[in-house]
Design a protein around this motif. Sequence first.
Motif, mmCIF file in Angstrom:
data_model
loop_
_atom_site.group_PDB
_atom_site.id
_atom_site.type_symbol
_atom_site.label_atom_id
_atom_site.label_comp_id
_atom_site.label_asym_id
_atom_site.label_seq_id
_atom_site.Cartn_x
_atom_site.Cartn_y
_atom_site.Cartn_z
ATOM 1 N N PRO A 78 0.946 -1.206 0.042
ATOM 2 C CA PRO A 78 -0.114 -0.179 0.036
ATOM 3 C C PRO A 78 0.786 1.238 -0.056
ATOM 4 N N LYS A 79 1.960 1.241 0.631
ATOM 5 C CA LYS A 79 2.944 2.549 0.573
ATOM 6 C C LYS A 79 3.408 2.924 -0.854
ATOM 7 N N PHE A 80 3.591 1.645 -1.423
ATOM 8 C CA PHE A 80 4.065 1.899 -2.948
ATOM 9 C C PHE A 80 3.189 2.491 -3.785
ATOM 10 N N GLU A 81 1.937 1.797 -3.602
ATOM 11 C CA GLU A 81 0.632 2.053 -4.283
ATOM 12 C C GLU A 81 0.416 3.855 -4.157
ATOM 13 N N LYS A 82 0.581 4.195 -2.955
ATOM 14 C CA LYS A 82 0.491 5.753 -2.873
ATOM 15 C C LYS A 82 1.377 6.399 -3.153
ATOM 16 N N LEU A 83 3.005 5.879 -3.199
ATOM 17 C CA LEU A 83 3.914 6.529 -3.904
ATOM 18 C C LEU A 83 3.881 6.824 -5.443
ATOM 19 N N LEU A 84 3.356 5.601 -6.042
ATOM 20 C CA LEU A 84 3.087 5.673 -7.522
ATOM 21 C C LEU A 84 2.085 6.148 -8.071
ATOM 22 N N VAL A 85 1.535 7.129 -7.809
ATOM 23 C CA VAL A 85 0.352 7.798 -8.301
ATOM 24 C C VAL A 85 0.587 8.453 -9.440
ATOM 25 N N LYS A 86 1.837 9.061 -9.576
ATOM 26 C CA LYS A 86 2.144 10.089 -10.708
ATOM 27 C C LYS A 86 2.874 9.050 -11.720
ATOM 28 N N PRO A 87 3.223 9.616 -12.919
ATOM 29 C CA PRO A 87 4.197 8.617 -14.006
ATOM 30 C C PRO A 87 5.257 8.015 -13.302
ATOM 31 N N PHE A 88 6.085 9.010 -12.816
ATOM 32 C CA PHE A 88 7.305 8.487 -12.119
ATOM 33 C C PHE A 88 7.327 9.204 -10.889
ATOM 34 N N ILE A 89 8.436 8.782 -9.978
ATOM 35 C CA ILE A 89 8.585 9.277 -8.572
ATOM 36 C C ILE A 89 8.224 10.450 -8.452
ATOM 37 N N LEU A 90 8.984 11.341 -9.206
ATOM 38 C CA LEU A 90 9.149 13.039 -8.824
ATOM 39 C C LEU A 90 8.362 13.623 -10.154
ATOM 40 N N GLY A 91 7.631 12.926 -10.841
ATOM 41 C CA GLY A 91 6.629 13.914 -11.813
ATOM 42 C C GLY A 91 6.412 13.068 -13.179
ATOM 43 N N ASP A 92 6.519 13.854 -14.170
ATOM 44 C CA ASP A 92 6.474 13.063 -15.503
ATOM 45 C C ASP A 92 7.429 12.610 -16.157
ATOM 46 N N SER A 93 8.807 12.808 -15.804
ATOM 47 C CA SER A 93 9.915 12.300 -16.467
ATOM 48 C C SER A 93 10.547 11.264 -15.391
ATOM 49 N N PRO A 94 11.201 10.341 -15.627
ATOM 50 C CA PRO A 94 11.970 9.352 -14.991
ATOM 51 C C PRO A 94 13.252 10.143 -14.342
ATOM 52 N N VAL A 95 13.670 9.936 -13.255
ATOM 53 C CA VAL A 95 14.900 10.032 -12.733
ATOM 54 C C VAL A 95 15.688 8.920 -12.141
ATOM 55 N N TYR A 96 16.818 8.934 -11.752
ATOM 56 C CA TYR A 96 17.646 7.959 -11.499
ATOM 57 C C TYR A 96 16.989 7.018 -10.445
ATOM 58 N N VAL A 97 16.571 7.417 -9.618
ATOM 59 C CA VAL A 97 15.619 6.782 -8.406
ATOM 60 C C VAL A 97 14.584 5.851 -8.971
ATOM 61 N N ASP A 98 14.008 6.235 -10.048
ATOM 62 C CA ASP A 98 12.809 5.347 -10.772
ATOM 63 C C ASP A 98 13.873 4.243 -11.233
ATOM 64 N N PHE A 99 14.679 4.235 -11.673
ATOM 65 C CA PHE A 99 15.426 3.004 -12.239
ATOM 66 C C PHE A 99 15.752 1.938 -11.055
ATOM 67 N N LEU A 100 16.295 2.475 -10.148
ATOM 68 C CA LEU A 100 16.322 1.779 -8.740
ATOM 69 C C LEU A 100 15.180 1.012 -8.150
ATOM 70 N N LEU A 101 14.219 1.799 -8.164
ATOM 71 C CA LEU A 101 12.946 1.315 -7.731
ATOM 72 C C LEU A 101 12.470 0.132 -8.582
ATOM 73 N N TYR A 102 12.587 0.571 -9.911
ATOM 74 C CA TYR A 102 12.116 -0.312 -10.856
ATOM 75 C C TYR A 102 12.951 -1.734 -10.649
ATOM 76 N N GLU A 103 14.303 -1.767 -10.393
ATOM 77 C CA GLU A 103 15.071 -2.998 -10.194
ATOM 78 C C GLU A 103 14.408 -3.780 -8.844
ATOM 79 N N TYR A 104 14.283 -3.006 -7.945
ATOM 80 C CA TYR A 104 13.811 -3.548 -6.703
ATOM 81 C C TYR A 104 12.395 -4.038 -7.083
ATOM 82 N N LEU A 105 11.750 -3.417 -7.343
ATOM 83 C CA LEU A 105 10.198 -4.022 -7.643
ATOM 84 C C LEU A 105 10.102 -5.171 -8.496
#
Length: 107
Positions: A18-45
Amino acid sequence: KQWYQRRVRGVRVAERMPKFEKLLVKPFILGDSPVYVDFLLYEYLDQLLRFLPNAFEGSDNVLAYLKRVESLPNLREWFLSDDYKNDRAFKVNAPIAVGTANNLCIS
């Protein structure tokens, strides 16, 4: 012992989804464009999904996020390649991990 570890880990991951569900309401973590952390989170998930797929049931935002990352223009070709498809079931990113999704050993 392995069954117990998978069961406990699966429950813990499912409790945190549920925490990830709330975090991932935008296209990417910080908005409309991916940042480095998006790739780390993708790998983890992606690793979690590989080993504990049941924990992702009902996690529509998380699954949509994974698809968004996989469909990024520079990554789409890699995810569709035979190299990726042939290695996907056997590779884990940690260098000490040996084995497959069904038989993971830490050396």
